[in-house]
Design a protein around this motif. Structure first.
Motif, PDB file in Angstrom:
ATOM      1  N   MET A   1      -4.974 -22.849 -19.659  1.00  0.00           N
ATOM      2  CA  MET A   1      -4.329 -23.298 -20.872  1.00  0.00           C
ATOM      3  C   MET A   1      -5.369 -23.351 -22.000  1.00  0.00           C
ATOM      4  O   MET A   1      -6.438 -23.917 -21.825  1.00  0.00           O
ATOM      5  CB  MET A   1      -3.765 -24.689 -20.581  1.00  0.00           C
ATOM      6  N   PRO A   2      -5.075 -22.794 -23.162  1.00  0.00           N
ATOM      7  CA  PRO A   2      -6.059 -22.752 -24.258  1.00  0.00           C
ATOM      8  C   PRO A   2      -6.517 -24.130 -24.716  1.00  0.00           C
ATOM      9  O   PRO A   2      -7.677 -24.320 -25.033  1.00  0.00           O
ATOM     10  CB  PRO A   2      -5.333 -22.019 -25.381  1.00  0.00           C
ATOM     11  N   SER A   3      -5.626 -25.108 -24.749  1.00  0.00           N
ATOM     12  CA  SER A   3      -6.018 -26.430 -25.250  1.00  0.00           C
ATOM     13  C   SER A   3      -7.072 -27.076 -24.345  1.00  0.00           C
ATOM     14  O   SER A   3      -7.988 -27.728 -24.830  1.00  0.00           O
ATOM     15  CB  SER A   3      -4.803 -27.342 -25.386  1.00  0.00           C
ATOM     16  N   ARG A   4      -6.962 -26.891 -23.029  1.00  0.00           N
ATOM     17  CA  ARG A   4      -7.972 -27.455 -22.130  1.00  0.00           C
ATOM     18  C   ARG A   4      -9.315 -26.775 -22.335  1.00  0.00           C
ATOM     19  O   ARG A   4     -10.358 -27.411 -22.269  1.00  0.00           O
ATOM     20  CB  ARG A   4      -7.534 -27.332 -20.673  1.00  0.00           C
ATOM     21  N   LYS A   5      -9.285 -25.479 -22.598  1.00  0.00           N
ATOM     22  CA  LYS A   5     -10.534 -24.758 -22.826  1.00  0.00           C
ATOM     23  C   LYS A   5     -11.195 -25.237 -24.116  1.00  0.00           C
ATOM     24  O   LYS A   5     -12.415 -25.434 -24.159  1.00  0.00           O
ATOM     25  CB  LYS A   5     -10.267 -23.255 -22.888  1.00  0.00           C
ATOM     26  N   ILE A   6     -10.409 -25.450 -25.141  1.00  0.00           N
ATOM     27  CA  ILE A   6     -10.936 -25.932 -26.421  1.00  0.00           C
ATOM     28  C   ILE A   6     -11.574 -27.309 -26.238  1.00  0.00           C
ATOM     29  O   ILE A   6     -12.691 -27.561 -26.691  1.00  0.00           O
ATOM     30  CB  ILE A   6      -9.827 -25.982 -27.496  1.00  0.00           C
ATOM     31  N   VAL A   7     -10.874 -28.198 -25.559  1.00  0.00           N
ATOM     32  CA  VAL A   7     -11.377 -29.551 -25.350  1.00  0.00           C
ATOM     33  C   VAL A   7     -12.631 -29.517 -24.484  1.00  0.00           C
ATOM     34  O   VAL A   7     -13.625 -30.209 -24.777  1.00  0.00           O
ATOM     35  CB  VAL A   7     -10.284 -30.451 -24.734  1.00  0.00           C
ATOM     36  N   ALA A   8     -12.631 -28.733 -23.419  1.00  0.00           N
ATOM     37  CA  ALA A   8     -13.802 -28.645 -22.539  1.00  0.00           C
ATOM     38  C   ALA A   8     -15.004 -28.099 -23.292  1.00  0.00           C
ATOM     39  O   ALA A   8     -16.134 -28.574 -23.111  1.00  0.00           O
ATOM     40  CB  ALA A   8     -13.483 -27.773 -21.329  1.00  0.00           C
ATOM     41  N   THR A   9     -14.776 -27.127 -24.154  1.00  0.00           N
ATOM     42  CA  THR A   9     -15.861 -26.547 -24.939  1.00  0.00           C
ATOM     43  C   THR A   9     -16.444 -27.573 -25.897  1.00  0.00           C
ATOM     44  O   THR A   9     -17.667 -27.703 -26.018  1.00  0.00           O
ATOM     45  CB  THR A   9     -15.359 -25.304 -25.707  1.00  0.00           C
ATOM     46  N   GLU A  10     -15.593 -28.329 -26.563  1.00  0.00           N
ATOM     47  CA  GLU A  10     -16.077 -29.349 -27.500  1.00  0.00           C
ATOM     48  C   GLU A  10     -16.801 -30.474 -26.762  1.00  0.00           C
ATOM     49  O   GLU A  10     -17.850 -30.938 -27.206  1.00  0.00           O
ATOM     50  CB  GLU A  10     -14.924 -29.918 -28.328  1.00  0.00           C
TER      51      GLU A  10
END
Length: 121
Positions: A1-10
């Protein structure tokens, strides 16, 4: 899921910025309230130049806030609960510290908690 990737990256980015012993110590000292660069340097026995550099990194990821008071700039935690999170993180590293006993770890937690507000439960 893109949102989890964004949050994990941040989250990874923020954790990288915290990942210096002096920055962790600065964050924990700031739980006691606003401090100037010179006050932090004296408390942590770090030069004001190094303190300023570390605070700049922490400001860049919005972990530290600043205010100008007269001719002085004072620093504070943007999110005070961060200090409590770091203190609780000691439990996760205890197994890695062969030189530290469980009592040493508990004492470290108590000392850092005593410098700031009561722990968030």
């Amino acid at each position: 899921m893109p949102s989890r990737k964004i949050v994990a990256t941040e989250l990874a980015h923020v954790l990288r910025q915290i990942s210096h012993p002096d920055r962790i110590r600065l964050l924990l000292k700031l739980q006691a309230g606003e401090q100037t660069v010179n006050e932090l340097g004296d408390l942590l026995e770090i030069s004001p130049t190094r303190v300023s550099q570390h605070l700049g990194v922490l400001r860049a990821v919005a972990l530290v806030a600043t205010q100008t008071r007269g001719q002085q700039r004072v620093y504070s935690l943007a999110q005070p609960e961060l200090a409590h999170w770091l203190i609780e993180g000691i439990d996760f590293i205890g197994h890695r510290l062969s030189r530290a006993t469980p009592t040493d770890l508990q004492n470290a937690k108590q000392l850092w908690q005593a410098e700031g507000a009561e722990p968030v439960i």
